[in-house]
Scaffold this motif. Structure first.
Motif, PDB file in Angstrom:
ATOM      1  N   ASP A 180      15.712  -2.026   2.443  1.00 56.73           N
ATOM      2  CA  ASP A 180      14.946  -2.571   3.566  1.00 56.73           C
ATOM      3  C   ASP A 180      13.660  -3.198   3.049  1.00 56.73           C
ATOM      4  N   LEU A 181      13.142  -2.598   1.969  1.00 53.58           N
ATOM      5  CA  LEU A 181      11.851  -3.012   1.424  1.00 53.58           C
ATOM      6  C   LEU A 181      11.864  -2.844  -0.083  1.00 53.58           C
ATOM      7  N   ILE A 182      11.320  -3.843  -0.777  1.00 56.21           N
ATOM      8  CA  ILE A 182      11.155  -3.772  -2.230  1.00 56.21           C
ATOM      9  C   ILE A 182       9.664  -3.680  -2.533  1.00 56.21           C
ATOM     10  N   ILE A 183       9.281  -2.658  -3.257  1.00 53.76           N
ATOM     11  CA  ILE A 183       7.894  -2.541  -3.711  1.00 53.76           C
ATOM     12  C   ILE A 183       7.834  -3.138  -5.105  1.00 53.76           C
ATOM     13  N   GLY A 184       7.367  -4.384  -5.169  1.00 58.28           N
ATOM     14  CA  GLY A 184       7.328  -5.109  -6.428  1.00 58.28           C
ATOM     15  C   GLY A 184       5.933  -5.121  -7.019  1.00 58.28           C
ATOM     16  N   GLY A 185       5.632  -6.178  -7.735  1.00 57.27           N
ATOM     17  CA  GLY A 185       4.313  -6.293  -8.342  1.00 57.27           C
ATOM     18  C   GLY A 185       4.228  -5.618  -9.690  1.00 57.27           C
ATOM     19  N   TYR A 186       3.035  -5.665 -10.262  1.00 62.75           N
ATOM     20  CA  TYR A 186       2.714  -5.127 -11.590  1.00 62.75           C
ATOM     21  C   TYR A 186       3.679  -5.686 -12.635  1.00 62.75           C
ATOM     22  N   ARG A 187       4.469  -4.868 -13.300  1.00 65.01           N
ATOM     23  CA  ARG A 187       5.354  -5.401 -14.331  1.00 65.01           C
ATOM     24  C   ARG A 187       6.384  -6.389 -13.764  1.00 65.01           C
ATOM     25  N   PHE A 188       6.714  -6.249 -12.493  1.00 64.33           N
ATOM     26  CA  PHE A 188       7.723  -7.110 -11.871  1.00 64.33           C
ATOM     27  C   PHE A 188       7.105  -8.285 -11.110  1.00 64.33           C
ATOM     28  N   SER A 189       5.830  -8.534 -11.302  1.00 62.15           N
ATOM     29  CA  SER A 189       5.160  -9.573 -10.510  1.00 62.15           C
ATOM     30  C   SER A 189       5.741 -10.965 -10.741  1.00 62.15           C
TER      31      SER A 189
ATOM     32  N   MET B 226     -11.412  -4.287   0.470  1.00 67.13           N
ATOM     33  CA  MET B 226     -10.219  -3.498   0.740  1.00 67.13           C
ATOM     34  C   MET B 226      -9.260  -4.306   1.600  1.00 67.13           C
ATOM     35  N   ARG B 227      -7.971  -4.179   1.262  1.00 63.47           N
ATOM     36  CA  ARG B 227      -7.017  -4.958   2.024  1.00 63.47           C
ATOM     37  C   ARG B 227      -6.966  -4.482   3.463  1.00 63.47           C
ATOM     38  N   ALA B 228      -6.964  -5.422   4.384  1.00 62.94           N
ATOM     39  CA  ALA B 228      -6.881  -5.077   5.793  1.00 62.94           C
ATOM     40  C   ALA B 228      -5.453  -4.714   6.133  1.00 62.94           C
ATOM     41  N   ILE B 229      -5.304  -3.773   7.093  1.00 67.46           N
ATOM     42  CA  ILE B 229      -3.986  -3.325   7.508  1.00 67.46           C
ATOM     43  C   ILE B 229      -3.921  -3.404   9.020  1.00 67.46           C
ATOM     44  N   ARG B 230      -2.888  -4.018   9.580  1.00 62.77           N
ATOM     45  CA  ARG B 230      -2.784  -4.194  11.012  1.00 62.77           C
ATOM     46  C   ARG B 230      -1.415  -3.756  11.500  1.00 62.77           C
ATOM     47  N   ARG B 231      -1.390  -2.785  12.401  1.00 62.99           N
ATOM     48  CA  ARG B 231      -0.126  -2.353  12.988  1.00 62.99           C
ATOM     49  C   ARG B 231       0.305  -3.327  14.087  1.00 62.99           C
ATOM     50  N   SER B 232       1.593  -3.398  14.340  1.00 67.78           N
ATOM     51  CA  SER B 232       2.096  -4.207  15.445  1.00 67.78           C
ATOM     52  C   SER B 232       3.097  -3.391  16.240  1.00 67.78           C
TER      53      SER B 232
ATOM     54  N   ALA C 124      -0.881  -8.939  -2.409  1.00 66.41           N
ATOM     55  CA  ALA C 124      -1.315  -9.967  -3.352  1.00 66.41           C
ATOM     56  C   ALA C 124      -0.834 -11.346  -2.938  1.00 66.41           C
ATOM     57  N   LYS C 125       0.159 -11.407  -2.052  1.00 66.12           N
ATOM     58  CA  LYS C 125       0.716 -12.676  -1.585  1.00 66.12           C
ATOM     59  C   LYS C 125       0.280 -13.000  -0.163  1.00 66.12           C
ATOM     60  N   GLY C 126      -0.712 -12.287   0.353  1.00 61.43           N
ATOM     61  CA  GLY C 126      -1.165 -12.493   1.713  1.00 61.43           C
ATOM     62  C   GLY C 126      -0.637 -11.409   2.641  1.00 61.43           C
ATOM     63  N   GLU C 127      -0.848 -11.594   3.918  1.00 64.93           N
ATOM     64  CA  GLU C 127      -0.392 -10.606   4.888  1.00 64.93           C
ATOM     65  C   GLU C 127       1.125 -10.696   5.055  1.00 64.93           C
ATOM     66  N   VAL C 128       1.767  -9.515   5.063  1.00 69.67           N
ATOM     67  CA  VAL C 128       3.227  -9.443   5.157  1.00 69.67           C
ATOM     68  C   VAL C 128       3.599  -8.390   6.192  1.00 69.67           C
ATOM     69  N   GLU C 129       4.508  -8.738   7.085  1.00 70.80           N
ATOM     70  CA  GLU C 129       5.018  -7.786   8.060  1.00 70.80           C
ATOM     71  C   GLU C 129       6.241  -7.085   7.472  1.00 70.80           C
ATOM     72  N   VAL C 130       6.205  -5.759   7.451  1.00 69.64           N
ATOM     73  CA  VAL C 130       7.277  -4.985   6.831  1.00 69.64           C
ATOM     74  C   VAL C 130       7.751  -3.905   7.793  1.00 69.64           C
TER      75      VAL C 130
ATOM     76  N   PRO D 277      -2.032  -2.211  -8.164  1.00 71.48           N
ATOM     77  CA  PRO D 277      -3.417  -2.324  -8.616  1.00 71.48           C
ATOM     78  C   PRO D 277      -3.563  -3.497  -9.571  1.00 71.48           C
ATOM     79  N   SER D 278      -4.776  -4.041  -9.640  1.00 69.76           N
ATOM     80  CA  SER D 278      -4.989  -5.234 -10.452  1.00 69.76           C
ATOM     81  C   SER D 278      -6.381  -5.255 -11.053  1.00 69.76           C
ATOM     82  N   ASP D 279      -6.468  -5.733 -12.273  1.00 72.11           N
ATOM     83  CA  ASP D 279      -7.771  -5.917 -12.914  1.00 72.11           C
ATOM     84  C   ASP D 279      -8.574  -6.998 -12.204  1.00 72.11           C
ATOM     85  N   GLU D 280      -7.883  -7.883 -11.498  1.00 70.79           N
ATOM     86  CA  GLU D 280      -8.559  -8.984 -10.808  1.00 70.79           C
ATOM     87  C   GLU D 280      -9.001  -8.611  -9.391  1.00 70.79           C
ATOM     88  N   ALA D 281      -8.733  -7.403  -8.964  1.00 77.11           N
ATOM     89  CA  ALA D 281      -9.141  -6.978  -7.630  1.00 77.11           C
ATOM     90  C   ALA D 281     -10.658  -7.033  -7.509  1.00 77.11           C
TER      91      ALA D 281
END
Length: 337
Positions: free
Chosen positions: A128-137, A1-7, A55-61, A154-158
């Motif tokens: 402010d934020l773009i939710i990309g990925g999947y068809r737009f990956s 599971m992807r880790a989530i860290r607040r700042s 999918a691209k690593g940890e990102v601060e949003v 979501p990904s078949d490779e997860a």
């Protein structure tokens, strides 16, 4: 599971690159970093930031971003459940029902499709934020030059497969939008439906089918995601195929399916979701199945054991779509005994 860290709140956030230049050149307009000014702080609600695994690593949003461009169709229903109104979406990828408010709202920019994206319209929406990925990956780098972009699709490779990654996607979006409790409810509904479907299936054989261009073909490359957690035996694998193979005509003969004689069919009706290539009226998957003479004596036809997924499944494919699909399977198999 992807880790989530607040700042804690920082004086750095997204500069959206909303200033348009004459004859917009995407690579020259926009930035995903920079120093925050008061206007930017007000736009993101001053809620601070959160770091998420993507999918691209940890990102601060931005935390609870005010202006969101939603490009990943698997996220639409979840964002709506969170009460998020996007500033931009690919309107051609919206399901026919349930998103009429987004479709008809002129304040929500139409950014085209993944095949023909409208980057200028996206830039003009000042997200402010773009939710990309999947068809737009494939467009991630270009999107990131407009605004902070995350791929939590979501990904078949997860690690644990597509269905498990639906849970992760929902939890991550719940954190970004401060909707952790609602995310837990959505995930719990998926887990319950999946458990019910797993218990209702007892090793029966199944043909995972797709209706496209008026024909029935092997749809395992797209909906084996649904069957993987269940106690089912797939009569045709997706080995050597990718998820786009449901667009093609493999030449699968009805007689081949009849010879395999599966107990059940689970059907994805692509034409019902997106229409036909030539614009003609789509033939319903059930009409095709019922009219196939080669299948007259098959087990699934004689026992009426065909599960037709929701007509918009091809355009949704998110956690709610899979929750409903698992519930369909559980009901159908329990009813059949």
């Amino acid at each position: 599971m992807r880790a989530i860290r607040r700042s804690r709140f920082r004086n750095t956030t997204l500069v959206t690159g909303s200033v348009l230049c004459a004859g917009l050149v995407l690579s020259a307009c926009g930035s995903s970093g920079g120093t925050e000014d008061p206007a930017d702080s007000a736009k993101s609600g001053g809620a601070g930031t959160v770091t998420v695994s993507t999918a691209k690593g940890e990102v601060e949003v931005p935390l609870k971003p005010a202006r969101v461009a939603a490009l990943d169709n698997t996220s639409f229903a979840t964002l709506k459940a969170f009460g998020v109104k996007p500033v931009a979406v690919p309107k051609a990828l919206l399901p026919k029902e349930g998103f009429e408010d987004w479709q008809n709202d002129d304040s929500i920019k139409d950014v085209g499709t993944h095949r023909e994206p409208k980057f200028e319209a996206l830039n003009a929406s000042e997200p402010d934020l773009i939710i990309g990925g999947y068809r737009f990956s494939d467009h991630h780098d270009k999107l990131s030059k407009i605004a902070k972009t995350v791929d939590v699709a979501p990904s078949d490779e997860a690690a644990d497969g597509y269905v498990a990654s639906l849970r992760t996607q929902t939890e991550t979006l719940g954190t970004v939008f401060g909707q952790e409790d609602k995310a837990k409810e959505i995930v719990a509904a998926l887990d319950t439906a999946r458990t019910d479907a797993t218990g209702a299936t007892q090793g029966e054989s199944v043909f995972l089918a797709v209706a496209s261009a008026g024909k029935i073909d092997n749809g395992a490359s797209r909906i084996n995601r649904l069957a993987e957690p269940l106690n089912l035996k797939n009569v045709l694998s997706a080995e050597g195929e990718d998820s786009t193979s449901v667009h093609n005509d493999s030449g699968l003969a009805p007689e081949t399916v009849a010879k395999l004689d599966p107990d059940w069919v689970i059907m994805l009706d692509r034409d019902a979701a997106v229409g036909t290539e030539d614009g003609s009226e789509a033939i319903a998957a059930k009409t095709i199945v019922d009219g196939m003479e080669a299948w007259d004596k098959t087990t699934f036809r004689t026992k009426d054991q065909v599960v037709y997924l929701a007509e918009d499944f091809y355009l949704t494919e998110g956690i709610q779509a899979y929750t409903d699909a698992f519930a369909q399977v559980a009901t159908a198999f329990d009813t059949a005994g």
